[in-house]
Design an enzyme around this catalytic site. Structure first.
Site, PDB file in Angstrom:
ATOM      1  N   ARG A 101      40.575  66.684  37.663  1.00  0.00           N
ATOM      2  CA  ARG A 101      40.740  65.823  36.477  1.00  0.00           C
ATOM      3  C   ARG A 101      41.904  64.895  36.776  1.00  0.00           C
ATOM      4  NH1 ARG A 101      40.536  66.952  30.071  1.00  0.00           N
ATOM      5  NH2 ARG A 101      38.358  66.901  30.690  1.00  0.00           N
ATOM      6  N   HIS A 128      32.977  60.658  33.249  1.00  0.00           N
ATOM      7  CA  HIS A 128      33.031  62.080  32.854  1.00  0.00           C
ATOM      8  C   HIS A 128      31.614  62.657  33.012  1.00  0.00           C
ATOM      9  CE1 HIS A 128      34.611  65.645  31.259  1.00  0.00           C
ATOM     10  NE2 HIS A 128      34.912  65.308  30.023  1.00  0.00           N
ATOM     11  N   GLN A 131      30.398  65.955  31.282  1.00  0.00           N
ATOM     12  CA  GLN A 131      30.199  65.764  29.843  1.00  0.00           C
ATOM     13  C   GLN A 131      28.848  65.110  29.563  1.00  0.00           C
ATOM     14  OE1 GLN A 131      32.613  66.479  27.191  1.00  0.00           O
ATOM     15  NE2 GLN A 131      30.660  66.282  26.143  1.00  0.00           N
ATOM     16  N   ASP A 223      33.918  59.089  20.587  1.00  0.00           N
ATOM     17  CA  ASP A 223      34.998  59.603  21.438  1.00  0.00           C
ATOM     18  C   ASP A 223      36.306  59.154  20.775  1.00  0.00           C
ATOM     19  OD1 ASP A 223      36.585  60.542  23.539  1.00  0.00           O
ATOM     20  OD2 ASP A 223      35.948  59.023  24.990  1.00  0.00           O
ATOM     21  N   CYS A 263      32.535  64.296  22.259  1.00  0.00           N
ATOM     22  CA  CYS A 263      32.924  65.098  23.423  1.00  0.00           C
ATOM     23  C   CYS A 263      34.068  66.049  23.091  1.00  0.00           C
ATOM     24  CB  CYS A 263      33.304  64.177  24.581  1.00  0.00           C
ATOM     25  SG  CYS A 263      34.543  62.944  24.149  1.00  0.00           S
ATOM     26  N   ARG A 291      28.730  72.823  27.666  1.00  0.00           N
ATOM     27  CA  ARG A 291      29.491  72.499  28.879  1.00  0.00           C
ATOM     28  C   ARG A 291      29.411  73.670  29.852  1.00  0.00           C
ATOM     29  NH1 ARG A 291      33.616  68.658  28.709  1.00  0.00           N
ATOM     30  NH2 ARG A 291      33.722  69.094  30.933  1.00  0.00           N
TER      31      ARG A 291
HETATM   32  N1  NVA Z   1      37.938  59.462  26.612  1.00  0.00           N
HETATM   33  C1  NVA Z   1      38.639  60.717  26.470  1.00  0.00           C
HETATM   34  C2  NVA Z   1      37.731  61.848  26.757  1.00  0.00           C
HETATM   35  C3  NVA Z   1      38.339  63.214  26.581  1.00  0.00           C
HETATM   36  C4  NVA Z   1      37.393  64.316  26.952  1.00  0.00           C
HETATM   37  C5  NVA Z   1      39.831  60.724  27.386  1.00  0.00           C
HETATM   38  O1  NVA Z   1      39.715  60.232  28.519  1.00  0.00           O
HETATM   39  O2  NVA Z   1      40.896  61.199  26.985  1.00  0.00           O
HETATM   40  N1   CP Z   2      35.391  67.028  26.371  1.00  0.00           N
HETATM   41  C1   CP Z   2      36.338  67.449  27.211  1.00  0.00           C
HETATM   42  O1   CP Z   2      36.322  67.179  28.398  1.00  0.00           O
HETATM   43  O2   CP Z   2      37.295  68.214  26.630  1.00  0.00           O
HETATM   44  P1   CP Z   2      38.656  68.649  27.317  1.00  0.00           P
HETATM   45  O3   CP Z   2      39.485  67.392  27.493  1.00  0.00           O
HETATM   46  O4   CP Z   2      39.291  69.600  26.343  1.00  0.00           O
HETATM   47  O5   CP Z   2      38.371  69.279  28.627  1.00  0.00           O
END
Ligand code: NVA
Ligand code: CP
Length: 304
Positions: A101, A128, A131, A223, A263, A291
């Protein structure tokens, strides 16, 4: 499936279909492939916080017989303490795979370029994929089809939106995206998605009108307005997204049997009202659960 999972773009429609079928099988029988990852250890290299991605991967890997090491921002310090290529080469000597990540999508590409083990993108600023595959599975699970359905994504045209655009078009459903001006999805992603639209006879629409996007839509998707890494822009974003809240008024022209998806994490009162996210159309916690099953299917595809 190729060695890594970095973006949806690398998957064919057939591979996506296979992953959806496998996810269904896994969900119905949690013990399947329980020895697949015996004596294997995967690393979770995370530069940002996570609930769903971290926990569902850790649980999924354990259910497949494997072990996990969580390496948060302070442990690896990707690209700062040592180069990303050195991290990839070193971890390849210990681990059997990495879920990464990262802030910068280039970092996950760099890991994949230098690693001899599978790299799975657990969210970057651009994509992502885990997701989006989960989301398509969740929609199919609910409607028992994808053909003829339209997903309306309302909000920021960034990572989640990009992966949904690619996944929807490859999986064979229509997608309408509405963002504030200046927050549109990346042009190259739209072009890639459009190429699949033509092949799969589905329709894409990109606009700045949430009302237009939700008209007749079967899936309404939100989102956060401020993604991880965008916190410095919070005040500006809250103003820019003000007219993009998902609420009862906006959804009066959606299909009457619409489902609401997010998400997560969610901010009630910003991108969605409490009534909608906690209401009868919402499937956000089924989606969160999925997930786990989808990622197990991804791991099975990468390791069998
Ligand atoms: N767009 C959000 C998704 C979180 C799962 C982010 O990047 O923080
Ligand atoms: N949707 C998602 O990826 O959640 P987290 O940021 O909690 O992993």
């Amino acid at each position: 499936m190729s060695k890594h999972l970095i973006t949806i773009d690398q998957l064919t429609s057939k591979e996506i279909k296979h992953l959806l079928e496998l996810t269904k099988k896994i969900k119905n029988n949690k013990g399947l492939y329980k020895d697949l990852l015996t004596a294997r250890t995967l690393g979770l290299v995370f530069q940002k916080p996570s609930n769903r991605t971290r926990v569902s991967f850790e649980v999924g890997i354990a259910q497949l017989g494997g072990n996990c090491i969580y390496l948060g921002p302070d442990e690896i310090n990707l690209g700062v303490r040592e180069s990303t290529s050195d991290v990839a080469k070193t971890l390849s000597r210990y681990l059997d795979g990495v879920v990464a990540r990262v802030f910068n999508h280039a970092d996950v590409l760099e890991l994949a370029k230098h690693a001899s083990i599978p790299i799975i993108n657990g969210l970057s600023d651009a994509y992502h994929p885990c997701q989006a595959l989960t989301d398509i599975f969740s929609i199919k699970e609910r409607f028992n089809k994808l053909d003829g359905l339209t997903l309306a994504y309302i909000g920021d045209g960034n990572n989640v939106c990009h992966s949904l655009l690619l996944a929807a078009c490859k999986a064979g459903m229509n997608i309408s995206v509405a963002t504030p001006q200046g927050y549109e999805p990346d042009f190259n992603v739209i072009e890639k998605a459009r190429a699949d639209c033509e092949k799969n006879d589905v329709h894409i629409s990109i606009s700045n009108s949430p009302q237009e996007a939700v008209r007749g839509a079967h899936v309404i998707y939100a989102d956060v307005w401020v993604s991880m890494g965008d916190e410095a822009e919070t005040d500006k974003r809250l103003k820019d997204f003000d007219q993009f809240q998902i609420n009862d008024e906006l959804l009066k022209d959606a299909d009457k049997d619409y489902i609401f998806m997010h998400c997560l994490p969610a901010h009630r009162g910003q991108e969605v009202t409490e009534e909608i996210i906690d209401g009868k159309h919402s499937i956000v916690f089924d989606q969160a659960e999925n997930r786990l099953h989808t990622q197990k299917a991804i791991l099975i595809s990468l390791y069998s």
